[in-house]
Motif scaffolding. Structure first.
Motif, PDB file in Angstrom:
ATOM      1  N   ALA A 145       0.833  -1.211   0.000  1.00  0.00           N
ATOM      2  CA  ALA A 145       0.000   0.000   0.000  1.00  0.00           C
ATOM      3  C   ALA A 145       0.867   1.260   0.000  1.00  0.00           C
ATOM      4  O   ALA A 145       0.541   2.252  -0.660  1.00  0.00           O
ATOM      5  CB  ALA A 145      -0.923  -0.006   1.223  1.00  0.00           C
ATOM      6  N   ILE A 146       1.970   1.226   0.724  1.00  0.00           N
ATOM      7  CA  ILE A 146       2.833   2.422   0.800  1.00  0.00           C
ATOM      8  C   ILE A 146       3.769   2.509  -0.408  1.00  0.00           C
ATOM      9  O   ILE A 146       3.876   3.546  -1.065  1.00  0.00           O
ATOM     10  CB  ILE A 146       3.646   2.421   2.116  1.00  0.00           C
ATOM     11  N   ASN A 147       4.443   1.405  -0.696  1.00  0.00           N
ATOM     12  CA  ASN A 147       5.525   1.472  -1.693  1.00  0.00           C
ATOM     13  C   ASN A 147       5.040   1.429  -3.133  1.00  0.00           C
ATOM     14  O   ASN A 147       5.786   1.782  -4.039  1.00  0.00           O
ATOM     15  CB  ASN A 147       6.520   0.330  -1.462  1.00  0.00           C
ATOM     16  N   ALA A 148       3.809   0.981  -3.341  1.00  0.00           N
ATOM     17  CA  ALA A 148       3.309   0.915  -4.720  1.00  0.00           C
ATOM     18  C   ALA A 148       2.025   1.737  -4.882  1.00  0.00           C
ATOM     19  O   ALA A 148       2.009   2.740  -5.582  1.00  0.00           O
ATOM     20  CB  ALA A 148       3.090  -0.543  -5.122  1.00  0.00           C
ATOM     21  N   GLU A 149       0.935   1.342  -4.166  1.00  0.00           N
ATOM     22  CA  GLU A 149      -0.353   2.018  -4.397  1.00  0.00           C
ATOM     23  C   GLU A 149      -0.294   3.511  -4.070  1.00  0.00           C
ATOM     24  O   GLU A 149      -0.788   4.347  -4.834  1.00  0.00           O
ATOM     25  CB  GLU A 149      -1.437   1.330  -3.554  1.00  0.00           C
ATOM     26  N   ALA A 150       0.324   3.843  -2.944  1.00  0.00           N
ATOM     27  CA  ALA A 150       0.398   5.265  -2.562  1.00  0.00           C
ATOM     28  C   ALA A 150       1.219   6.068  -3.558  1.00  0.00           C
ATOM     29  O   ALA A 150       1.026   7.282  -3.703  1.00  0.00           O
ATOM     30  CB  ALA A 150       0.973   5.400  -1.151  1.00  0.00           C
ATOM     31  N   GLN A 151       2.132   5.404  -4.235  1.00  0.00           N
ATOM     32  CA  GLN A 151       2.933   6.111  -5.243  1.00  0.00           C
ATOM     33  C   GLN A 151       2.013   6.588  -6.374  1.00  0.00           C
ATOM     34  O   GLN A 151       2.198   7.668  -6.933  1.00  0.00           O
ATOM     35  CB  GLN A 151       4.033   5.199  -5.798  1.00  0.00           C
ATOM     36  N   LEU A 152       1.000   5.780  -6.702  1.00  0.00           N
ATOM     37  CA  LEU A 152       0.048   6.178  -7.750  1.00  0.00           C
ATOM     38  C   LEU A 152      -0.767   7.394  -7.321  1.00  0.00           C
ATOM     39  O   LEU A 152      -1.109   8.250  -8.135  1.00  0.00           O
ATOM     40  CB  LEU A 152      -0.879   5.003  -8.086  1.00  0.00           C
ATOM     41  N   ARG A 153      -1.065   7.466  -6.010  1.00  0.00           N
ATOM     42  CA  ARG A 153      -1.800   8.645  -5.512  1.00  0.00           C
ATOM     43  C   ARG A 153      -0.949   9.897  -5.653  1.00  0.00           C
ATOM     44  O   ARG A 153      -1.427  10.963  -6.056  1.00  0.00           O
ATOM     45  CB  ARG A 153      -2.157   8.476  -4.033  1.00  0.00           C
TER      46      ARG A 153
END
Ligand SMILES: NC(=O)c1ccc[n+]([C@@H]2O[C@H](COP(=O)([O-])OP(=O)(O)OC[C@H]3O[C@@H](n4cnc5c(N)ncnc54)[C@H](O)[C@@H]3O)[C@@H](O)[C@H]2O)c1
Length: 327
Positions: free
Chosen positions: A102-110
């Motif tokens: 969630a932090i290292n991949a998905e949040a990067q998209l945000r």
């Protein structure tokens, strides 16, 4: 250094993970050069986050989580983003791969989406890692080395880096990714070994206690904070870096045993015990690593300036004066 002070003066800069070890080092350097610096940090427990890391920097600390949708307040009108926020624990990523992802991949998209709206032309320098090369097939490791993440953190950090490089390709945004080796220096998390084994070594040495060396033969090319900060600044200043992922190494490689001896010498005394790797660590250990960072050196003229002996001496000296704030 290429642009230095004249490049950074007045620049509007966001440092994600800005209250952590490397992020705060960048905030101090940027503010000294006259940049307007915002440090975004969720102050995650178990990381290098500490409000005290930013004391005296002049950076504005905004407590916010990249996983939350609304980042508009901090992503408008920026010139440069240093993207340092991450879940960095290797063992932690195996225990809870969902938070890690969630932090290292998905949040990067945000963050990518928020920057498209608020700062479509900002340069982004992303903190990546050597971790996803896995156990090296040859040394030194260059960027053509096969990718073989040894843990969930390696998978998520690789995904995060690739989202940023993709953004550079499709949007024309200048994006640079730096794949870091083990870094150390002032403001490292030393209360335990969660950030790096070297943290707990420093603590034990400064408290007059023996520290443990697991294995001992593995090679590492440790990078001192000031050299890492200089590399991030140069990556943003150098247009030819855009669109590329570079390895970033440090001082000449040494074995963990040599490193332990250098720590004791830098401290003016101390003791350590050599032990076998605990089983759960051995399963995700990558063995020896050192980087071929020739591509980054050619692109920017960067080279590490701080020897291991000097870096260890400076680090221990720095923590000796502030031990109670860091343990
Ligand atoms: N230190 C090293 O040796 C090393 C090696 C390889 C790669 N890196 C990379 O460099 C970067 C910085 O590492 P560091 O050593 O300074 O770690 P650190 O733990 O000191 O800093 C990371 C910071 O990110 C913040 N953060 C985590 N999740 C967040 C979220 N969802 N929203 C906002 N902030 C969040 C934490 O609170 C922390 O302050 C990371 O991307 C890491 O993967 C570091």
């Amino acid at each position: 250094m290429r642009g230095g002070m004249s490049f950074w003066h007045g620049k509007r800069v966001l440092v994600t993970g800005g209250a952590g070890f490397l992020g705060s080092g960048l905030c101090h350097a940027l503010a000294r050069m006259g940049a307007q610096v915002t440090a975004l940090d969720a102050m995650m427990p178990g990381t290098g986050a500490l409000a005290a890391n930013l004391e005296g920097s002049g950076a504005r600390l905004v407590r916010a989580d990249l996983r939350d949708g609304n980042l508009a307040g901090v992503t408008r009108g920026l010139d440069v983003v240093f993207n340092m926020a991450a879940q960095t624990s290797h063992a932690g990523s195996m225990a809870d791969p969902f938070s890690d992802l969630a932090i290292n991949a998905e949040a990067q998209l945000r963050l990518i989406a928020a920057l498209r709206d608020g700062s479509p032309n900002a340069t982004v320098v992303h903190a990546s890692t050597r971790q996803f090369y896995g156990t090296p097939r040859y040394l030194p490791v260059d960027e053509a080395h096969p990718l073989n993440p040894p843990d969930a953190n390696g998978v998520s950090k690789l995904a995060g880096e690739q989202y940023w490089l993709l953004e550079g390709r499709v949007q024309g945004r200048p994006v640079v990714s730096l794949r870091l080796t083990n870094c150390y220096g002032p403001r490292l998390r030393i209360c335990d070994a969660r950030q790096t084994f070297l943290g707990i070594w420093f603590r034990r040495l400064l408290e007059g206690q023996p520290f443990e060396v697991w294995g001992g033969a593995q090679l590492r090319d440790l990078a001192y904070l000031d050299d890492v900060v200089a590399a991030f600044l140069l990556a943003a200043e150098t247009p030819a870096c855009a669109g590329r992922a570079f390895n970033l190494g440090g001082a000449a490689p040494v074995s963990l045993l040599q490193l332990a001896e250098a720590c004791v010498a830098a401290n003016g005394g101390g003791r350590f015990e050599v032990k076998d790797f605990p089983a759960e660590r051995a399963a995700i250990d990558i063995g020896s690593y050192h980087a071929d960072d020739g591509a980054f050196r050619s692109a920017t003229g960067w080279a590490p300036k701080v020897t291991l002996e000097e870096g260890l001496r400076r680090s221990l000296e720095w923590f000796r004066l502030r031990l109670s704030a860091y343990v």
